[in-house]
Write a protein that holds these residues in place. Structure first.
Motif, PDB file in Angstrom:
ATOM      1  N   LEU A   1       0.748  -1.339  -0.102  1.00 16.96           N
ATOM      2  CA  LEU A   1       0.079  -0.047  -0.013  1.00 16.96           C
ATOM      3  C   LEU A   1       1.062   1.317  -0.057  1.00 16.96           C
ATOM      4  CD1 LEU A   1      -2.757  -1.151   2.499  1.00 16.96           C
ATOM      5  CD2 LEU A   1      -2.971  -0.755   0.073  1.00 16.96           C
ATOM      6  N   THR A   2       1.748   1.293   0.867  1.00 17.20           N
ATOM      7  CA  THR A   2       2.833   2.224   0.625  1.00 17.20           C
ATOM      8  C   THR A   2       3.527   2.613  -0.578  1.00 17.20           C
ATOM      9  OG1 THR A   2       3.274   1.911   3.210  1.00 17.20           O
ATOM     10  CG2 THR A   2       4.951   3.157   2.158  1.00 17.20           C
ATOM     11  N   HIS A   3       3.825   1.408  -1.236  1.00 18.78           N
ATOM     12  CA  HIS A   3       4.467   1.565  -2.415  1.00 18.78           C
ATOM     13  C   HIS A   3       3.439   2.245  -3.276  1.00 18.78           C
ATOM     14  CE1 HIS A   3       6.844   0.559  -6.190  1.00 18.78           C
ATOM     15  NE2 HIS A   3       5.715   0.074  -6.718  1.00 18.78           N
ATOM     16  N   GLN A   4       2.078   1.685  -3.464  1.00 15.80           N
ATOM     17  CA  GLN A   4       1.130   2.102  -4.391  1.00 15.80           C
ATOM     18  C   GLN A   4       1.002   3.737  -4.086  1.00 15.80           C
ATOM     19  OE1 GLN A   4      -1.919  -1.426  -3.396  1.00 15.80           O
ATOM     20  NE2 GLN A   4      -2.996   0.217  -4.747  1.00 15.80           N
ATOM     21  N   GLU A   5       0.803   4.215  -2.677  1.00 15.27           N
ATOM     22  CA  GLU A   5       0.869   5.565  -2.378  1.00 15.27           C
ATOM     23  C   GLU A   5       2.153   6.393  -2.878  1.00 15.27           C
ATOM     24  OE1 GLU A   5       0.219   8.449   1.483  1.00 15.27           O
ATOM     25  OE2 GLU A   5       1.012   6.367   1.633  1.00 15.27           O
ATOM     26  N   THR A   6       3.186   6.001  -2.853  1.00 11.55           N
ATOM     27  CA  THR A   6       4.421   6.692  -3.466  1.00 11.55           C
ATOM     28  C   THR A   6       4.227   6.797  -5.023  1.00 11.55           C
ATOM     29  OG1 THR A   6       5.712   5.679  -1.651  1.00 11.55           O
ATOM     30  CG2 THR A   6       6.773   6.660  -3.764  1.00 11.55           C
ATOM     31  N   LYS A   7       3.625   5.881  -5.725  1.00  7.14           N
ATOM     32  CA  LYS A   7       3.612   5.976  -7.241  1.00  7.14           C
ATOM     33  C   LYS A   7       2.393   6.975  -7.648  1.00  7.14           C
ATOM     34  CE  LYS A   7       2.887   3.118 -11.418  1.00  7.14           C
ATOM     35  NZ  LYS A   7       1.975   4.325 -12.059  1.00  7.14           N
ATOM     36  N   LEU A   8       1.116   6.829  -6.748  1.00  8.37           N
ATOM     37  CA  LEU A   8       0.294   7.893  -6.961  1.00  8.37           C
ATOM     38  C   LEU A   8       0.536   9.245  -6.770  1.00  8.37           C
ATOM     39  CD1 LEU A   8      -2.502   5.729  -5.176  1.00  8.37           C
ATOM     40  CD2 LEU A   8      -2.483   6.148  -7.770  1.00  8.37           C
ATOM     41  N   ARG A   9       1.304   9.612  -5.453  1.00  8.59           N
ATOM     42  CA  ARG A   9       1.847  10.831  -5.264  1.00  8.59           C
ATOM     43  C   ARG A   9       2.776  11.201  -6.529  1.00  8.59           C
ATOM     44  NH1 ARG A   9      -0.015  12.764  -0.943  1.00  8.59           N
ATOM     45  NH2 ARG A   9      -0.894  11.507   0.747  1.00  8.59           N
ATOM     46  N   ALA A  10       3.811  10.377  -7.067  1.00 10.51           N
ATOM     47  CA  ALA A  10       4.625  10.868  -8.015  1.00 10.51           C
ATOM     48  C   ALA A  10       3.697  11.399  -9.347  1.00 10.51           C
ATOM     49  CB  ALA A  10       5.454   9.570  -8.292  1.00 10.51           C
ATOM     50  N   ASP A  11       2.571  10.106  -9.699  1.00  6.63           N
ATOM     51  CA  ASP A  11       1.832  10.610 -10.600  1.00  6.63           C
ATOM     52  C   ASP A  11       0.961  12.049 -10.683  1.00  6.63           C
ATOM     53  OD1 ASP A  11       2.740   8.293 -11.960  1.00  6.63           O
ATOM     54  OD2 ASP A  11       0.815   7.110 -11.429  1.00  6.63           O
ATOM     55  N   LEU A  12       0.603  12.117  -9.138  1.00  6.23           N
ATOM     56  CA  LEU A  12      -0.315  13.449  -8.845  1.00  6.23           C
ATOM     57  C   LEU A  12       0.607  14.521  -9.056  1.00  6.23           C
ATOM     58  CD1 LEU A  12      -3.029  14.621  -7.764  1.00  6.23           C
ATOM     59  CD2 LEU A  12      -1.817  14.268  -5.519  1.00  6.23           C
ATOM     60  N   GLU A  13       1.933  14.732  -8.786  1.00  6.08           N
ATOM     61  CA  GLU A  13       2.805  15.734  -9.017  1.00  6.08           C
ATOM     62  C   GLU A  13       3.089  15.819 -10.244  1.00  6.08           C
ATOM     63  OE1 GLU A  13       7.278  17.106  -7.610  1.00  6.08           O
ATOM     64  OE2 GLU A  13       6.473  15.190  -6.788  1.00  6.08           O
ATOM     65  N   GLU A  14       3.043  14.987 -11.122  1.00  5.37           N
ATOM     66  CA  GLU A  14       3.573  15.184 -12.360  1.00  5.37           C
ATOM     67  C   GLU A  14       2.109  15.872 -13.216  1.00  5.37           C
ATOM     68  OE1 GLU A  14       3.244  14.363 -16.717  1.00  5.37           O
ATOM     69  OE2 GLU A  14       2.047  13.319 -15.321  1.00  5.37           O
ATOM     70  N   VAL A  15       1.079  15.153 -12.884  1.00  2.00           N
ATOM     71  CA  VAL A  15      -0.145  15.764 -13.684  1.00  2.00           C
ATOM     72  C   VAL A  15      -0.542  17.093 -13.276  1.00  2.00           C
ATOM     73  CG1 VAL A  15      -2.019  14.895 -12.152  1.00  2.00           C
ATOM     74  CG2 VAL A  15      -2.316  15.052 -14.519  1.00  2.00           C
ATOM     75  N   SER A  16      -0.138  17.409 -12.086  1.00  2.00           N
ATOM     76  CA  SER A  16      -0.480  18.769 -11.543  1.00  2.00           C
ATOM     77  C   SER A  16       0.163  19.915 -12.257  1.00  2.00           C
ATOM     78  CB  SER A  16       0.016  18.983  -9.805  1.00  2.00           C
ATOM     79  OG  SER A  16      -0.745  18.061  -9.099  1.00  2.00           O
ATOM     80  N   ASN A  17       1.213  19.704 -12.960  1.00  2.00           N
ATOM     81  CA  ASN A  17       1.727  20.651 -13.866  1.00  2.00           C
ATOM     82  C   ASN A  17       0.685  20.909 -15.320  1.00  2.00           C
ATOM     83  OD1 ASN A  17       3.876  20.969 -12.408  1.00  2.00           O
ATOM     84  ND2 ASN A  17       4.809  19.154 -13.071  1.00  2.00           N
ATOM     85  N   TRP A  18      -0.239  20.010 -15.361  1.00  2.00           N
ATOM     86  CA  TRP A  18      -0.811  20.234 -16.801  1.00  2.00           C
ATOM     87  C   TRP A  18      -2.339  20.484 -16.577  1.00  2.00           C
ATOM     88  CZ3 TRP A  18       2.041  20.209 -20.934  1.00  2.00           C
ATOM     89  CH2 TRP A  18       3.266  19.475 -21.029  1.00  2.00           C
ATOM     90  N   THR A  19      -2.845  20.935 -15.369  1.00  2.00           N
ATOM     91  CA  THR A  19      -4.209  20.900 -15.073  1.00  2.00           C
ATOM     92  C   THR A  19      -4.987  22.220 -16.198  1.00  2.00           C
ATOM     93  OG1 THR A  19      -3.491  22.281 -13.296  1.00  2.00           O
ATOM     94  CG2 THR A  19      -4.233  20.156 -12.609  1.00  2.00           C
ATOM     95  N   ASN A  20      -4.348  22.837 -16.785  1.00  2.00           N
ATOM     96  CA  ASN A  20      -5.011  23.900 -17.561  1.00  2.00           C
ATOM     97  C   ASN A  20      -5.050  23.271 -19.306  1.00  2.00           C
ATOM     98  OD1 ASN A  20      -5.322  25.882 -15.733  1.00  2.00           O
ATOM     99  ND2 ASN A  20      -3.356  26.601 -16.070  1.00  2.00           N
ATOM    100  N   LEU A  21      -4.387  21.916 -19.146  1.00  2.00           N
ATOM    101  CA  LEU A  21      -4.614  21.235 -20.732  1.00  2.00           C
ATOM    102  C   LEU A  21      -6.157  20.604 -20.435  1.00  2.00           C
ATOM    103  CD1 LEU A  21      -3.403  20.268 -23.285  1.00  2.00           C
ATOM    104  CD2 LEU A  21      -2.404  18.471 -21.823  1.00  2.00           C
ATOM    105  N   ASP A  22      -6.909  21.097 -21.499  1.00  2.00           N
ATOM    106  CA  ASP A  22      -8.349  20.587 -21.398  1.00  2.00           C
ATOM    107  C   ASP A  22      -8.676  19.488 -22.217  1.00  2.00           C
ATOM    108  OD1 ASP A  22      -8.209  21.979 -23.783  1.00  2.00           O
ATOM    109  OD2 ASP A  22      -9.756  23.461 -23.477  1.00  2.00           O
TER     110      ASP A  22
END
Length: 212
Positions: free
Chosen positions: A60-81
């Motif tokens: 579960l910790t490994h899953q959370e780490t990956k999800l947070r990495a994906d979240l950090e990456e996608v946060s840079n693109w939130t204005n792309l519609d």
């Protein structure tokens, strides 16, 4: 195995601490009595159960780490519609995603706008970089590509078929669900906190055997 289980369960010790715990002290027991108690204790069964729970918690910790990495990456693109993958299916244009350093972003945009069949749209960024969506007509693609080679442009390939804002919302939801599962799994470990005395006896017995 015993030491692993003891360390794992040490945060769930149900025995009294502080002065009360010191007054209670440790029980005095002969070695032959200790051997009998340990052999009857099924401490290995406790080990295997807590190890299985711990493995699930690690996963579960490994899953959370990956999800947070994906979240950090996608946060840079939130204005792309649009979804990044949909850009690959355009019929009369080519979509390119990437970034340039913020300090040269205005110059970069001005130079792109000098092209006849290319548009530039800022869709996000960080403190140091601006993130862009470029759309160009196939007949100008070569000219744009040559320009980008000399403009500190870092092209990025995002391999998902979701609008970034929707992906961000989904990832946040999944992280909340993972945190809930982590709490539930820790509660499972807490059930075995009462087995610590049994494990400590096994450790004492095995350590004595090793010394002998």
């Amino acid at each position: 195995k015993v030491n692993y289980a003891i360390k794992l369960l040490s945060n769930y010790d149900v025995r009294p601490g502080g002065l009360k715990g010191l007054q209670a002290g440790n029980p005095i027991i002969r070695f032959d009595e200790l051997a009998t108690k340990v052999n009857e204790s099924n401490w290995e069964e406790t080990y295997y159960k807590v190890k299985e729970i711990s493995d699930r918690l690690d996963a579960l910790t490994h899953q959370e780490t990956k999800l947070r990495a994906d979240l950090e990456e996608v946060s840079n693109w939130t204005n792309l519609d649009v979804s990044p993958r949909s850009l690959e299916n355009l019929q009369v244009a080519k979509g390119i995603l990437g970034s340039v350093p913020r300090k040269i972003s205005l110059e970069f945009e001005a130079n792109i706008r000098k092209l006849d069949f290319t548009t530039v749209t800022a869709v996000g960024g960080t403190k140091t970089d601006i993130w862009y969506l470029l759309l160009t007509h196939p007949k100008e693609e070569h000219k744009l590509t040559e320009f980008l080679k000399h403009s500190a442009f870092s092209q990025m390939r995002l391999d998902y078929d979701e609008v970034p804002l929707e992906r961000k919302q989904r990832l946040n939801k999944e992280i909340i669900e993972i945190k809930a599962k982590q709490r539930e799994t820790k509660e499972e470990l807490k059930v075995y906190g009462g087995d610590l005395p049994k494990l400590e006896m096994a450790y004492e017995y095995l350590a004595n055997q090793k010394n002998r």
